[in-house]
Design a protein around this motif. Structure first.
Motif, PDB file in Angstrom:
ATOM      1  N   ARG A 153      16.178  28.623   2.616  1.00 50.76           N
ATOM      2  CA  ARG A 153      17.391  28.030   3.199  1.00 50.76           C
ATOM      3  C   ARG A 153      17.324  26.507   3.271  1.00 50.76           C
ATOM      4  O   ARG A 153      18.359  25.852   3.325  1.00 50.76           O
ATOM      5  N   VAL A 154      16.105  25.952   3.304  1.00 48.36           N
ATOM      6  CA  VAL A 154      15.968  24.493   3.326  1.00 48.36           C
ATOM      7  C   VAL A 154      15.608  23.950   1.944  1.00 48.36           C
ATOM      8  O   VAL A 154      15.140  22.830   1.806  1.00 48.36           O
ATOM      9  N   GLY A 155      15.839  24.778   0.913  1.00 44.39           N
ATOM     10  CA  GLY A 155      15.696  24.315  -0.460  1.00 44.39           C
ATOM     11  C   GLY A 155      14.335  24.468  -1.092  1.00 44.39           C
ATOM     12  O   GLY A 155      14.096  23.939  -2.184  1.00 44.39           O
ATOM     13  N   GLN A 156      13.430  25.200  -0.458  1.00 48.39           N
ATOM     14  CA  GLN A 156      12.107  25.414  -1.037  1.00 48.39           C
ATOM     15  C   GLN A 156      12.116  26.685  -1.901  1.00 48.39           C
ATOM     16  O   GLN A 156      12.704  27.692  -1.518  1.00 48.39           O
ATOM     17  N   PRO A 157      11.459  26.659  -3.060  1.00 50.67           N
ATOM     18  CA  PRO A 157      11.420  27.835  -3.939  1.00 50.67           C
ATOM     19  C   PRO A 157      10.384  28.866  -3.460  1.00 50.67           C
ATOM     20  O   PRO A 157       9.366  29.110  -4.110  1.00 50.67           O
ATOM     21  N   ALA A 158      10.630  29.467  -2.316  1.00 46.98           N
ATOM     22  CA  ALA A 158       9.668  30.365  -1.679  1.00 46.98           C
ATOM     23  C   ALA A 158       9.728  31.768  -2.274  1.00 46.98           C
ATOM     24  O   ALA A 158      10.803  32.294  -2.538  1.00 46.98           O
ATOM     25  N   GLU A 159       8.544  32.360  -2.443  1.00 42.73           N
ATOM     26  CA  GLU A 159       8.425  33.747  -2.893  1.00 42.73           C
ATOM     27  C   GLU A 159       7.657  34.556  -1.853  1.00 42.73           C
ATOM     28  O   GLU A 159       6.635  34.102  -1.334  1.00 42.73           O
ATOM     29  N   PHE A 160       8.152  35.747  -1.566  1.00 41.93           N
ATOM     30  CA  PHE A 160       7.449  36.723  -0.744  1.00 41.93           C
ATOM     31  C   PHE A 160       6.445  37.409  -1.670  1.00 41.93           C
ATOM     32  O   PHE A 160       6.812  37.871  -2.752  1.00 41.93           O
ATOM     33  N   VAL A 161       5.191  37.449  -1.260  1.00 44.64           N
ATOM     34  CA  VAL A 161       4.144  38.043  -2.099  1.00 44.64           C
ATOM     35  C   VAL A 161       3.458  39.155  -1.323  1.00 44.64           C
ATOM     36  O   VAL A 161       3.078  38.982  -0.163  1.00 44.64           O
ATOM     37  N   ARG A 162       3.315  40.289  -1.975  1.00 41.14           N
ATOM     38  CA  ARG A 162       2.597  41.420  -1.389  1.00 41.14           C
ATOM     39  C   ARG A 162       1.357  41.671  -2.246  1.00 41.14           C
ATOM     40  O   ARG A 162       1.389  41.522  -3.463  1.00 41.14           O
ATOM     41  N   GLY A 163       0.287  42.023  -1.597  1.00 36.47           N
ATOM     42  CA  GLY A 163      -0.961  42.313  -2.301  1.00 36.47           C
ATOM     43  C   GLY A 163      -2.026  42.694  -1.294  1.00 36.47           C
ATOM     44  O   GLY A 163      -1.784  43.493  -0.402  1.00 36.47           O
ATOM     45  N   HIS A 196      -1.604  43.287   2.497  1.00 38.80           N
ATOM     46  CA  HIS A 196      -1.193  42.068   3.165  1.00 38.80           C
ATOM     47  C   HIS A 196       0.029  41.473   2.470  1.00 38.80           C
ATOM     48  O   HIS A 196       0.350  41.828   1.337  1.00 38.80           O
ATOM     49  N   ALA A 197       0.708  40.552   3.147  1.00 37.58           N
ATOM     50  CA  ALA A 197       1.849  39.824   2.585  1.00 37.58           C
ATOM     51  C   ALA A 197       1.752  38.372   3.021  1.00 37.58           C
ATOM     52  O   ALA A 197       1.244  38.078   4.114  1.00 37.58           O
ATOM     53  N   TRP A 198       2.238  37.477   2.177  1.00 41.87           N
ATOM     54  CA  TRP A 198       2.235  36.047   2.446  1.00 41.87           C
ATOM     55  C   TRP A 198       3.347  35.405   1.642  1.00 41.87           C
ATOM     56  O   TRP A 198       4.115  36.103   0.978  1.00 41.87           O
ATOM     57  N   VAL A 199       3.452  34.088   1.674  1.00 37.30           N
ATOM     58  CA  VAL A 199       4.502  33.350   0.975  1.00 37.30           C
ATOM     59  C   VAL A 199       3.849  32.310   0.072  1.00 37.30           C
ATOM     60  O   VAL A 199       2.844  31.697   0.457  1.00 37.30           O
ATOM     61  N   GLU A 200       4.433  32.116  -1.103  1.00 39.70           N
ATOM     62  CA  GLU A 200       3.992  31.041  -1.976  1.00 39.70           C
ATOM     63  C   GLU A 200       5.187  30.172  -2.331  1.00 39.70           C
ATOM     64  O   GLU A 200       6.268  30.679  -2.621  1.00 39.70           O
ATOM     65  N   VAL A 201       4.955  28.874  -2.256  1.00 41.06           N
ATOM     66  CA  VAL A 201       5.949  27.867  -2.639  1.00 41.06           C
ATOM     67  C   VAL A 201       5.249  27.018  -3.694  1.00 41.06           C
ATOM     68  O   VAL A 201       4.427  26.170  -3.362  1.00 41.06           O
ATOM     69  N   ARG A 261     -10.036  35.831  -0.313  1.00 36.79           N
ATOM     70  CA  ARG A 261      -9.333  35.719  -1.597  1.00 36.79           C
ATOM     71  C   ARG A 261      -8.068  36.567  -1.555  1.00 36.79           C
ATOM     72  O   ARG A 261      -8.088  37.725  -1.144  1.00 36.79           O
ATOM     73  N   TYR A 262      -6.964  35.973  -1.997  1.00 35.71           N
ATOM     74  CA  TYR A 262      -5.680  36.666  -2.081  1.00 35.71           C
ATOM     75  C   TYR A 262      -5.513  37.240  -3.482  1.00 35.71           C
ATOM     76  O   TYR A 262      -5.762  36.551  -4.468  1.00 35.71           O
ATOM     77  N   VAL A 263      -5.070  38.492  -3.535  1.00 44.67           N
ATOM     78  CA  VAL A 263      -4.788  39.147  -4.810  1.00 44.67           C
ATOM     79  C   VAL A 263      -3.364  39.681  -4.736  1.00 44.67           C
ATOM     80  O   VAL A 263      -3.071  40.562  -3.918  1.00 44.67           O
ATOM     81  N   SER A 264      -2.473  39.142  -5.550  1.00 44.38           N
ATOM     82  CA  SER A 264      -1.066  39.565  -5.481  1.00 44.38           C
ATOM     83  C   SER A 264      -0.816  40.763  -6.379  1.00 44.38           C
ATOM     84  O   SER A 264      -1.392  40.887  -7.454  1.00 44.38           O
ATOM     85  N   THR A 265       0.062  41.651  -5.898  1.00 44.32           N
ATOM     86  CA  THR A 265       0.473  42.817  -6.686  1.00 44.32           C
ATOM     87  C   THR A 265       1.982  42.863  -6.890  1.00 44.32           C
ATOM     88  O   THR A 265       2.457  43.583  -7.754  1.00 44.32           O
ATOM     89  N   GLU A 266       2.719  42.100  -6.076  1.00 42.51           N
ATOM     90  CA  GLU A 266       4.186  42.107  -6.170  1.00 42.51           C
ATOM     91  C   GLU A 266       4.734  40.792  -5.648  1.00 42.51           C
ATOM     92  O   GLU A 266       4.265  40.268  -4.647  1.00 42.51           O
ATOM     93  N   ARG A 267       5.746  40.269  -6.329  1.00 45.04           N
ATOM     94  CA  ARG A 267       6.417  39.040  -5.910  1.00 45.04           C
ATOM     95  C   ARG A 267       7.911  39.307  -5.848  1.00 45.04           C
ATOM     96  O   ARG A 267       8.453  39.970  -6.717  1.00 45.04           O
ATOM     97  N   ARG A 268       8.540  38.761  -4.811  1.00 46.60           N
ATOM     98  CA  ARG A 268       9.989  38.903  -4.672  1.00 46.60           C
ATOM     99  C   ARG A 268      10.564  37.575  -4.219  1.00 46.60           C
ATOM    100  O   ARG A 268       9.960  36.862  -3.418  1.00 46.60           O
ATOM    101  N   ALA A 269      11.728  37.287  -4.706  1.00 47.22           N
ATOM    102  CA  ALA A 269      12.427  36.090  -4.252  1.00 47.22           C
ATOM    103  C   ALA A 269      12.801  36.262  -2.784  1.00 47.22           C
ATOM    104  O   ALA A 269      13.072  37.373  -2.319  1.00 47.22           O
ATOM    105  N   ALA A 270      12.813  35.173  -2.064  1.00 47.04           N
ATOM    106  CA  ALA A 270      13.235  35.211  -0.667  1.00 47.04           C
ATOM    107  C   ALA A 270      14.676  35.685  -0.586  1.00 47.04           C
ATOM    108  O   ALA A 270      15.505  35.304  -1.410  1.00 47.04           O
ATOM    109  N   SER A 271      14.967  36.547   0.386  1.00 46.59           N
ATOM    110  CA  SER A 271      16.337  37.019   0.540  1.00 46.59           C
ATOM    111  C   SER A 271      16.558  37.610   1.924  1.00 46.59           C
ATOM    112  O   SER A 271      15.617  38.072   2.567  1.00 46.59           O
ATOM    113  N   GLU A 272      17.807  37.585   2.342  1.00 45.87           N
ATOM    114  CA  GLU A 272      18.162  38.249   3.595  1.00 45.87           C
ATOM    115  C   GLU A 272      17.926  39.743   3.484  1.00 45.87           C
ATOM    116  O   GLU A 272      17.521  40.385   4.459  1.00 45.87           O
ATOM    117  N   ASP A 273      18.178  40.330   2.312  1.00 44.92           N
ATOM    118  CA  ASP A 273      17.971  41.770   2.145  1.00 44.92           C
ATOM    119  C   ASP A 273      16.539  42.171   2.467  1.00 44.92           C
ATOM    120  O   ASP A 273      16.292  43.205   3.085  1.00 44.92           O
TER     121      ASP A 273
END
Length: 163
Positions: free
Chosen positions: A40-50, A65-70, A94-106
């Motif tokens: 919402r403040v213009g950052q290209p944030a991704e929700f990451v699950r892994g 676990h889940a975290w955010v990457e910008v 160490r973080y290991v990602s298995t899924e990435r999703r764009a930030a969204s209200e959904d």
């Protein structure tokens, strides 16, 4: 892109909001809130699950676990569950990602809806407060909870009937 230190206030806000709903871990909810707010403040944030591997753990000891990457910046609002500071740029594991999703209200509505359906009315009040804090419509939450679970909507002070 905003600096890591500039994004730390969003990290803390999402961590505290999620912990009002889920006491201890809440990584998916906190990360979905953080990703939404940053987008919402213009950052290209991704929700990451892994999963997060603590020092000495192998791939078989996966902590979901889940975290955010910008971009190259990793933000983990609930890293404190691993006894690490969520406001630190560095981490021991160490973080290991298995899924990435764009930030969204959904995505946020989906995580809140899960809690809505399994929690007590007092927690539903806290969920409504989180909705208000993040500019979300709690009435949509009830509709989305019904769609997610393929059942009729449950009012805030009602419980599902066993059948």
């Amino acid at each position: 892109m905003e600096s890591f230190n500039g994004m730390c206030s969003y990290v803390e806000r999402s961590r505290l909001a999620a912990r009002t709903v889920i006491d201890e871990t809440s990584c998916e909810l906190a990360s979905s809130l953080l990703a939404l707010e940053l987008s919402r403040v213009g950052q290209p944030a991704e929700f990451v699950r892994g999963h997060y591997l603590q020092p000495g753990e192998t791939e078989t000891a996966r902590n979901g676990h889940a975290w955010v990457e910008v971009g190259e910046v990793r933000l983990d609002p609930t890293r404190d569950q691993f006894h690490e500071d969520p406001r630190s740029k560095t981490h021991r594991g160490r973080y290991v990602s298995t899924e990435r999703r764009a930030a969204s209200e959904d995505l946020v509505y989906a995580h809140l809806a899960l809690q809505w359906r399994v929690r007590l009315p007092a927690v539903q009040d806290r969920i409504c407060a989180v909705c208000e804090q993040y500019g979300l419509d709690a009435d949509q939450l009830e509709d989305r909870a019904a769609k997610i679970f393929l059942t009729a909507p449950v009012g805030r002070n009602e419980t599902p009937q066993d059948g």
